[in-house]
Design a protein around this motif. Structure first.
Motif, PDB file in Angstrom:
ATOM      1  N   GLY A 391       0.753  -1.486   0.068  1.00 25.23           N
ATOM      2  CA  GLY A 391      -0.081   0.080   0.006  1.00 25.23           C
ATOM      3  C   GLY A 391       0.874   1.201   0.015  1.00 25.23           C
ATOM      4  N   PRO A 392       0.608   2.211  -0.983  1.00 26.84           N
ATOM      5  CA  PRO A 392       1.595   3.315  -1.151  1.00 26.84           C
ATOM      6  C   PRO A 392       1.303   4.392  -0.118  1.00 26.84           C
ATOM      7  CG  PRO A 392      -0.248   3.478  -2.610  1.00 26.84           C
ATOM      8  CD  PRO A 392      -0.358   2.014  -1.963  1.00 26.84           C
ATOM      9  N   ASN A 393       0.274   4.584   0.582  1.00 28.70           N
ATOM     10  CA  ASN A 393      -0.200   5.796   1.229  1.00 28.70           C
ATOM     11  C   ASN A 393       1.070   6.137   2.571  1.00 28.70           C
ATOM     12  OD1 ASN A 393      -2.105   6.018  -0.127  1.00 28.70           O
ATOM     13  ND2 ASN A 393      -3.789   5.774   1.526  1.00 28.70           N
ATOM     14  N   ALA A 394       1.472   4.900   3.201  1.00 27.00           N
ATOM     15  CA  ALA A 394       2.452   5.015   4.263  1.00 27.00           C
ATOM     16  C   ALA A 394       3.604   5.395   3.873  1.00 27.00           C
ATOM     17  CB  ALA A 394       2.613   3.555   4.813  1.00 27.00           C
ATOM     18  N   LEU A 395       4.190   5.044   2.462  1.00 30.05           N
ATOM     19  CA  LEU A 395       5.440   5.340   1.764  1.00 30.05           C
ATOM     20  C   LEU A 395       5.329   7.019   1.599  1.00 30.05           C
ATOM     21  CD1 LEU A 395       7.887   5.084   0.473  1.00 30.05           C
ATOM     22  CD2 LEU A 395       7.013   4.546  -1.736  1.00 30.05           C
ATOM     23  N   PHE A 396       4.220   7.439   1.069  1.00 26.20           N
ATOM     24  CA  PHE A 396       4.104   9.009   0.461  1.00 26.20           C
ATOM     25  C   PHE A 396       4.198   9.796   1.656  1.00 26.20           C
ATOM     26  CE2 PHE A 396       2.277   7.197  -3.436  1.00 26.20           C
ATOM     27  CZ  PHE A 396       3.340   7.377  -4.058  1.00 26.20           C
ATOM     28  N   GLY A 397       3.303   9.389   2.941  1.00 28.37           N
ATOM     29  CA  GLY A 397       3.317  10.056   4.125  1.00 28.37           C
ATOM     30  C   GLY A 397       4.694  10.056   4.592  1.00 28.37           C
ATOM     31  N   PHE A 398       5.522   9.294   4.597  1.00 27.14           N
ATOM     32  CA  PHE A 398       6.955   9.070   5.296  1.00 27.14           C
ATOM     33  C   PHE A 398       7.662   9.998   4.182  1.00 27.14           C
ATOM     34  CE2 PHE A 398      11.011   7.135   4.441  1.00 27.14           C
ATOM     35  CZ  PHE A 398      11.758   7.376   5.754  1.00 27.14           C
ATOM     36  N   LEU A 399       7.609  10.261   3.241  1.00 31.69           N
ATOM     37  CA  LEU A 399       8.510  11.109   2.200  1.00 31.69           C
ATOM     38  C   LEU A 399       7.939  12.511   2.466  1.00 31.69           C
ATOM     39  CD1 LEU A 399       8.378   9.191  -1.090  1.00 31.69           C
ATOM     40  CD2 LEU A 399      10.113   9.368   0.437  1.00 31.69           C
ATOM     41  N   ALA A 400       6.828  12.640   2.912  1.00 30.46           N
ATOM     42  CA  ALA A 400       6.396  14.211   3.188  1.00 30.46           C
ATOM     43  C   ALA A 400       7.005  14.433   4.493  1.00 30.46           C
ATOM     44  CB  ALA A 400       4.872  14.221   3.418  1.00 30.46           C
ATOM     45  N   VAL A 401       7.117  13.502   5.453  1.00 31.27           N
ATOM     46  CA  VAL A 401       7.403  13.921   6.787  1.00 31.27           C
ATOM     47  C   VAL A 401       9.135  14.161   6.658  1.00 31.27           C
ATOM     48  CG1 VAL A 401       8.110  12.975   9.226  1.00 31.27           C
ATOM     49  CG2 VAL A 401       5.936  12.711   8.170  1.00 31.27           C
ATOM     50  N   THR A 402       9.724  13.273   5.876  1.00 34.98           N
ATOM     51  CA  THR A 402      11.288  13.425   5.851  1.00 34.98           C
ATOM     52  C   THR A 402      11.571  14.733   4.779  1.00 34.98           C
ATOM     53  OG1 THR A 402      11.230  12.131   3.786  1.00 34.98           O
ATOM     54  CG2 THR A 402      11.858  11.044   5.717  1.00 34.98           C
ATOM     55  N   THR A 403      11.147  15.320   4.352  1.00 28.34           N
ATOM     56  CA  THR A 403      11.003  16.377   3.448  1.00 28.34           C
ATOM     57  C   THR A 403      10.663  17.456   4.414  1.00 28.34           C
ATOM     58  OG1 THR A 403      10.366  15.392   1.425  1.00 28.34           O
ATOM     59  CG2 THR A 403      10.536  17.669   1.410  1.00 28.34           C
ATOM     60  N   LEU A 404       9.682  17.691   5.091  1.00 29.63           N
ATOM     61  CA  LEU A 404       9.566  18.609   5.959  1.00 29.63           C
ATOM     62  C   LEU A 404      10.620  18.748   7.140  1.00 29.63           C
ATOM     63  CD1 LEU A 404       7.856  20.706   7.244  1.00 29.63           C
ATOM     64  CD2 LEU A 404       6.769  18.882   8.533  1.00 29.63           C
ATOM     65  N   ALA A 405      11.249  17.697   7.447  1.00 29.51           N
ATOM     66  CA  ALA A 405      12.262  17.744   8.580  1.00 29.51           C
ATOM     67  C   ALA A 405      13.490  18.157   7.900  1.00 29.51           C
ATOM     68  CB  ALA A 405      12.431  16.013   8.990  1.00 29.51           C
ATOM     69  N   ALA A 406      13.891  17.941   6.574  1.00 31.11           N
ATOM     70  CA  ALA A 406      15.145  18.403   5.913  1.00 31.11           C
ATOM     71  C   ALA A 406      14.982  20.009   5.711  1.00 31.11           C
ATOM     72  CB  ALA A 406      15.066  17.808   4.635  1.00 31.11           C
ATOM     73  N   CYS A 407      13.720  20.344   5.362  1.00 30.18           N
ATOM     74  CA  CYS A 407      13.545  21.862   5.437  1.00 30.18           C
ATOM     75  C   CYS A 407      13.785  22.622   6.828  1.00 30.18           C
ATOM     76  CB  CYS A 407      12.472  22.268   4.590  1.00 30.18           C
ATOM     77  SG  CYS A 407      12.039  21.460   2.903  1.00 30.18           S
ATOM     78  N   LEU A 408      13.066  21.947   7.698  1.00 28.94           N
ATOM     79  CA  LEU A 408      13.128  22.711   8.956  1.00 28.94           C
ATOM     80  C   LEU A 408      14.842  22.799   9.430  1.00 28.94           C
ATOM     81  CD1 LEU A 408      10.371  21.133  10.905  1.00 28.94           C
ATOM     82  CD2 LEU A 408      10.562  23.494   9.934  1.00 28.94           C
ATOM     83  N   ILE A 409      15.464  21.894   9.131  1.00 26.27           N
ATOM     84  CA  ILE A 409      16.996  21.905   9.327  1.00 26.27           C
ATOM     85  C   ILE A 409      17.622  22.906   8.620  1.00 26.27           C
ATOM     86  CG2 ILE A 409      19.189  20.629   9.054  1.00 26.27           C
ATOM     87  CD1 ILE A 409      17.522  18.045   9.551  1.00 26.27           C
ATOM     88  N   GLY A 410      17.306  23.308   7.393  1.00 21.99           N
ATOM     89  CA  GLY A 410      17.956  24.215   6.663  1.00 21.99           C
ATOM     90  C   GLY A 410      17.430  25.589   7.104  1.00 21.99           C
ATOM     91  N   LEU A 411      16.207  25.739   7.328  1.00 23.33           N
ATOM     92  CA  LEU A 411      15.673  27.156   7.996  1.00 23.33           C
ATOM     93  C   LEU A 411      16.252  27.418   9.317  1.00 23.33           C
ATOM     94  CD1 LEU A 411      11.996  26.992   6.694  1.00 23.33           C
ATOM     95  CD2 LEU A 411      13.996  28.597   5.865  1.00 23.33           C
ATOM     96  N   LEU A 412      16.032  26.427  10.391  1.00 19.46           N
ATOM     97  CA  LEU A 412      16.325  26.697  11.782  1.00 19.46           C
ATOM     98  C   LEU A 412      17.859  26.454  12.200  1.00 19.46           C
ATOM     99  CD1 LEU A 412      13.050  25.268  13.106  1.00 19.46           C
ATOM    100  CD2 LEU A 412      13.520  27.536  12.515  1.00 19.46           C
ATOM    101  N   TRP A 413      18.628  25.694  11.420  1.00 22.26           N
ATOM    102  CA  TRP A 413      19.949  25.188  12.062  1.00 22.26           C
ATOM    103  C   TRP A 413      21.005  25.866  10.925  1.00 22.26           C
ATOM    104  CZ3 TRP A 413      22.049  19.551  12.790  1.00 22.26           C
ATOM    105  CH2 TRP A 413      23.089  19.727  13.683  1.00 22.26           C
TER     106      TRP A 413
END
Length: 441
Positions: A391-413
């Motif tokens: 089932g693909p839903n869990a994979l796409f949700g995981f990719l959304a979370v990892t992308t968000l985490a990366a962007c926050l590292i860029g902005l806040l650190w």
């Protein structure tokens, strides 16, 4: 610093490279990005075609994808360190020889065993070529245009993807012959690049830093023979931060690159040529994003652009997670991620890696962070296909979370970190402590 065997450099530091020459170096050295993209995107299509001909399983397809990514990681780790120790030109000349060998093994592979061998050699060479090549591009760029020229290297990365897609459209219906043409094109390009690189000079910035004739070397007492200074100095934090950012951002990019053809053909019901046509639509927007970044990366608009890109990149993965896999949701995902990932993804990692790290650690540090990111991506690639089948839903949700985490590292650190001292000038007295360092974002 041990510099007994170092080449001498003028007291005034390295002479600047002319803009025309800098762009030529950016293209020839930056072809590392083209070949890296060709190896990843080309393997995604060509291995799928070999899969039909040789009859290996989906699990073996995942193993080959993971092996490619893992060997890119190993190559980056070794090539990055060698690039700082022995020079950019010497290393990225040898890597082209290995890349051509790996491409030849894959082009003429008579069976599955040769695919494993070819993928391993090709991945190692592509990874080893990246750190010294990117360092060469940055160190040859005119002052005030380093970000632009590093971002341009990612344009070459995307050109590699586009060429593979056109090949997919043209030869996708030819089965194993199409796969051989895709890998054969990488063989031809690598040989051309090898010849052109013979005419490049060694990085003047690296040569000056190697001899101790730059401010950054004397200020931070950098010793290129040891990594202790990298891990124990103020450069340890940028190393960790850029490594985490790239690892998290690259999960989505690598998944999209390696499995987009599979998503379109096996889950959305398209044939290979039609899948290639839809992929091209998304890639048009990649170039829009890339040229936007090139225009803004060296200006005060870098941060607002990064925020917009982050929002688009995260939203891209939410669309198929909520709407399921279809041609419409995959196309929407491709367009949004093309724009967002071009501005707030791997290109910014490349820019930050040049800005935050000193010359004699630059290639080594990039090798470490590229290796870490590709190992993480390889682990994810190993389980991606089985997850999609469930089932693909869990994979796409995981990719959304990892992308968000990366962007926050860029902005806040990363945005709070000072840039490394310029390596292009002579050895100078360290700036007063009251001086305010420029920031990375």
């Amino acid at each position: 610093m041990n510099s007994s065997a170092a080449p001498s450099a003028p007291a005034s530091g390295p002479a600047p490279v002319s803009p025309r020459r800098a762009w030529y170096i950016a293209v020839v050295a930056g072809m590392a990005s083209y070949l890296d993209a060709g190896a990843i995107a080309g393997s995604a299509t060509a291995l799928a075609l070999y899969k039909e001909e040789f009859g290996f399983s989906g699990a073996q397809y995942s193993q080959l994808a993971a092996l490619l990514t893992a060997m890119i990681a190993v190559g980056a780790l070794i090539g990055g360190r060698l690039g700082d120790r022995y020079g950019r030109k010497r290393v990225f000349g040898l890597t082209m020889v290995l890349f051509a060998l790996g491409a030849a093994l894959l082009t003429f592979a008579p069976g599955v065993a040769f695919l494993y061998a070819g993928v391993a050699v090709l991945g190692f060479a592509a990874g080893a070529d990246l750190p010294p090549s990117l360092a060469m591009v940055a160190e040859s760029a005119p002052v005030g245009k380093k970000g632009k020229m590093i971002a341009f290297s990612h344009v070459l990365w995307m050109v590699g993807v586009v060429v593979v897609i056109f090949l997919q459209i043209g030869v996708g219906a030819m089965g194993v012959t199409g796969a051989r043409i895709i890998f054969g094109h990488l063989l031809v390009v690598s040989l051309i690049v090898l010849v052109l690189r013979f005419g490049l000079p060694e990085s003047l910035e690296w040569s000056a830093a190697r001899s101790g004739a730059t401010a950054e070397v004397q200020h931070d007492a950098i010793d290129f023979t040891s990594l202790k200074g990298l891990f124990r100095s103020r450069y340890a934090a940028p190393l960790v931060a850029t490594g985490l950012f790239y690892a998290l951002a690259n999960i989505a990019a690598n998944t999209n690159g390696q499995f987009q053809t599979v998503l379109y053909t096996q889950f959305a019901g398209l044939d290979f040529p039609t899948a290639g046509m839809y992929s091209l639509i998304g890639l048009v927007f990649v170039f829009v994003g890339m040229f936007t970044l090139m225009r803004l990366v060296d200006t005060r608009y870098r941060r607002p652009a990064f925020i917009v890109g982050a929002v688009l990149a995260v939203t891209a993965w939410i669309v198929p997670a909520v709407g399921g896999i279809s041609v419409a949701t995959l196309l929407t995902m491709s367009v949004l991620f093309a724009l967002g990932g071009a501005i707030a993804g791997e290109p910014m990692y490349k820019v930050w890696s040049q800005e935050l790290l000193p010359t004699l650690y630059r290639s080594t540090a990039q090798g470490i962070t590229i290796a870490f990111a590709r190992i993480v991506a390889a682990v994810v690639a190993l389980v991606t296909y089985p997850i999609l089948e469930v089932g693909p839903n869990a994979l796409f949700g995981f990719l959304a979370v990892t992308t968000l985490a990366a962007c926050l590292i860029g902005l806040l650190w990363i945005s709070r970190m000072p840039k490394a001292e310029s390596a292009t000038g002579p050895a100078l007295t360290p700036a007063p402590k009251a001086a305010q360092p420029s920031r990375a974002l």
